[in-house]
Design an enzyme around this catalytic site. Sequence first.
Site, PDB file in Angstrom:
ATOM      1  N   GLU A  85       0.820  -1.205   0.000  1.00  0.00           N
ATOM      2  CA  GLU A  85       0.000   0.000   0.000  1.00  0.00           C
ATOM      3  C   GLU A  85       0.857   1.260   0.000  1.00  0.00           C
ATOM      4  OE1 GLU A  85      -1.903  -1.441   3.612  1.00  0.00           O
ATOM      5  OE2 GLU A  85      -1.209   0.364   4.629  1.00  0.00           O
ATOM      6  N   CYS A  98       3.625   8.436   0.454  1.00  0.00           N
ATOM      7  CA  CYS A  98       4.270   7.541   1.413  1.00  0.00           C
ATOM      8  C   CYS A  98       4.311   6.155   0.780  1.00  0.00           C
ATOM      9  CB  CYS A  98       3.446   7.531   2.702  1.00  0.00           C
ATOM     10  SG  CYS A  98       4.006   6.305   3.883  1.00  0.00           S
ATOM     11  N   CYS A 105       7.070  -7.104   7.059  1.00  0.00           N
ATOM     12  CA  CYS A 105       8.203  -6.550   7.805  1.00  0.00           C
ATOM     13  C   CYS A 105       8.601  -7.551   8.877  1.00  0.00           C
ATOM     14  CB  CYS A 105       7.777  -5.231   8.456  1.00  0.00           C
ATOM     15  SG  CYS A 105       9.097  -4.396   9.358  1.00  0.00           S
ATOM     16  N   CYS A 109       7.543  -4.500  15.593  1.00  0.00           N
ATOM     17  CA  CYS A 109       7.074  -3.456  16.522  1.00  0.00           C
ATOM     18  C   CYS A 109       5.643  -3.775  16.956  1.00  0.00           C
ATOM     19  CB  CYS A 109       7.134  -2.076  15.865  1.00  0.00           C
ATOM     20  SG  CYS A 109       8.807  -1.604  15.400  1.00  0.00           S
ATOM     21  N   CYS A 112       2.369  -2.012  15.491  1.00  0.00           N
ATOM     22  CA  CYS A 112       2.322  -1.790  14.050  1.00  0.00           C
ATOM     23  C   CYS A 112       1.651  -2.958  13.323  1.00  0.00           C
ATOM     24  CB  CYS A 112       3.743  -1.588  13.527  1.00  0.00           C
ATOM     25  SG  CYS A 112       3.808  -1.300  11.760  1.00  0.00           S
ATOM     26  N   CYS A 326       0.151   2.376   8.943  1.00  0.00           N
ATOM     27  CA  CYS A 326       0.967   1.374   8.245  1.00  0.00           C
ATOM     28  C   CYS A 326       0.353  -0.011   8.231  1.00  0.00           C
ATOM     29  CB  CYS A 326       2.313   1.238   8.945  1.00  0.00           C
ATOM     30  SG  CYS A 326       3.040   2.796   9.354  1.00  0.00           S
TER      31      CYS A 326
HETATM   32  N1  SAH Z   1      10.114   0.626   9.470  1.00  0.00           N
HETATM   33  C1  SAH Z   1      10.209   2.062   9.452  1.00  0.00           C
HETATM   34  C2  SAH Z   1       9.189   2.781   8.592  1.00  0.00           C
HETATM   35  C3  SAH Z   1       7.755   2.334   8.615  1.00  0.00           C
HETATM   36  S1  SAH Z   1       6.656   2.838   9.871  1.00  0.00           S
HETATM   37  C4  SAH Z   1      10.214   2.606  10.860  1.00  0.00           C
HETATM   38  O1  SAH Z   1      10.059   1.848  11.780  1.00  0.00           O
HETATM   39  O2  SAH Z   1      10.432   3.799  11.017  1.00  0.00           O
HETATM   40  C5  SAH Z   1       6.473   4.568   9.879  1.00  0.00           C
HETATM   41  C6  SAH Z   1       6.194   5.116  11.279  1.00  0.00           C
HETATM   42  O3  SAH Z   1       4.863   4.816  11.748  1.00  0.00           O
HETATM   43  C7  SAH Z   1       7.140   4.531  12.317  1.00  0.00           C
HETATM   44  O4  SAH Z   1       7.549   5.547  13.176  1.00  0.00           O
HETATM   45  C8  SAH Z   1       6.243   3.536  13.020  1.00  0.00           C
HETATM   46  O5  SAH Z   1       6.750   3.214  14.271  1.00  0.00           O
HETATM   47  C9  SAH Z   1       4.922   4.278  13.055  1.00  0.00           C
HETATM   48  N2  SAH Z   1       3.741   3.444  13.273  1.00  0.00           N
HETATM   49  C10 SAH Z   1       3.506   2.165  12.892  1.00  0.00           C
HETATM   50  N3  SAH Z   1       2.292   1.752  13.288  1.00  0.00           N
HETATM   51  C11 SAH Z   1       1.737   2.789  13.936  1.00  0.00           C
HETATM   52  C12 SAH Z   1       0.487   2.985  14.576  1.00  0.00           C
HETATM   53  N4  SAH Z   1      -0.425   2.021  14.641  1.00  0.00           N
HETATM   54  N5  SAH Z   1       0.262   4.202  15.128  1.00  0.00           N
HETATM   55  C13 SAH Z   1       1.176   5.194  15.062  1.00  0.00           C
HETATM   56  N6  SAH Z   1       2.362   5.066  14.466  1.00  0.00           N
HETATM   57  C14 SAH Z   1       2.647   3.883  13.914  1.00  0.00           C
END
Ligand code: SAH
Length: 347
Positions: A85, A98, A105, A109, A112, A326
């Site tokens: 996406e 974006c 991935c 995290c 996420c 994401c």
């Molecule tokens: N892998 C990379 C880029 C992808 S995520 C990274 O970790 O930076 C882009 C941003 O969105 C990251 O800061 C991630 O931690 C955050 N993110 C992911 N899921 C989220 C959510 N449910 N709410 C808020 N931020 C989120």
Amino acid sequence: MTLSRLTENLTALGEKPFRAKQMYQWMHEKLAGGFEEMTNLSGQLREKCALKYTYTMPEVVQVQESQIDGTKKFLFRLADGNVVESVWMKYKHGNSVCISSQVGCRMGCRFCASTLGGLERSLLPSEMLEQVYSIQRITGERVSNVVVMGIGEPLDNYENLLTFLEILTDENGLNISQRSVTVSTCGIVPRMRQLADEKLQITLALSLHGTTDEKRRRLMPIANKYSIDELMEACAYYFKQTGRRITFEYSLVGGVNDSEEDAEQLAALARPLVCHVNLIPVNPVRERGYTDPTGMQVRAFRERLEKNKVNVTVRREMGRDIDGACGQLRNRYAGTVKAGDDNAPDR
Ligand code: SAH
């Protein structure tokens, strides 16, 4: 292929170097949909290339448009059936896209959605470019900013990311300024240092989300590998090498990392660096169970940072009504097609 590789390839086919430049401009500047559109190249060359190379454009599976702010979310199907996406956001200063850097991935995290099914594979440079190109073709509007903040960990796909950045910012392509590109990482320290040594003018965003190793480990498994001290040293090194201010992304998770003490600790980390803090109220993901902080808590957190002279913004939430966070759209798609649909992606 970068222009120099394309030139090598076409000269090996007996073509003059300027033909490579013409073809490159068709692909990366005029965003041609296939060899047949490249009308100033001979039919013979176009046929030869069509036999020797694959020319792909992703298929648009779904487009969702936010009724709140016009944000559009695209679900693309790649040549092998996997889906990723991308999000198109309209700002006063221009249009931002974006993009995803991987299918899934493996960083894990906890808040996420992108990482729920693990990593399928990394994207090719062409598959990252095509997200930007398709969106510019569909919307008919110039893309001026690109953020690599979609599905995937870009620094876990390092070589392809660099090729992507080279072509994206090339004057013979879309010519997007390096300063208008942001790459976001969960903090793979050796890669951050390697990227610093490339001396690009892109912005590096670090997903911090916790201010102590212990707290960060609760949210991000990568924190077991690299400590906050190592991360801060890598950030300082990035600034030293590139002169570019670092962005800290900090997703505020209600009751987990949004206390006054957290704000003070974050300020202590940010102050010695040339950086900017971007607060993101966590976007609740059904499968994850975290809640977002209240507006009042976000404001208090921001004010505490400001009191400590930290440069801070709260990310404007866009597209919340269309699963803007994401990996949410891809997950929902995978969920709905799992029940025996022939179009189910290969996972
Ligand atoms: N892998 C990379 C880029 C992808 S995520 C990274 O970790 O930076 C882009 C941003 O969105 C990251 O800061 C991630 O931690 C955050 N993110 C992911 N899921 C989220 C959510 N449910 N709410 C808020 N931020 C989120």
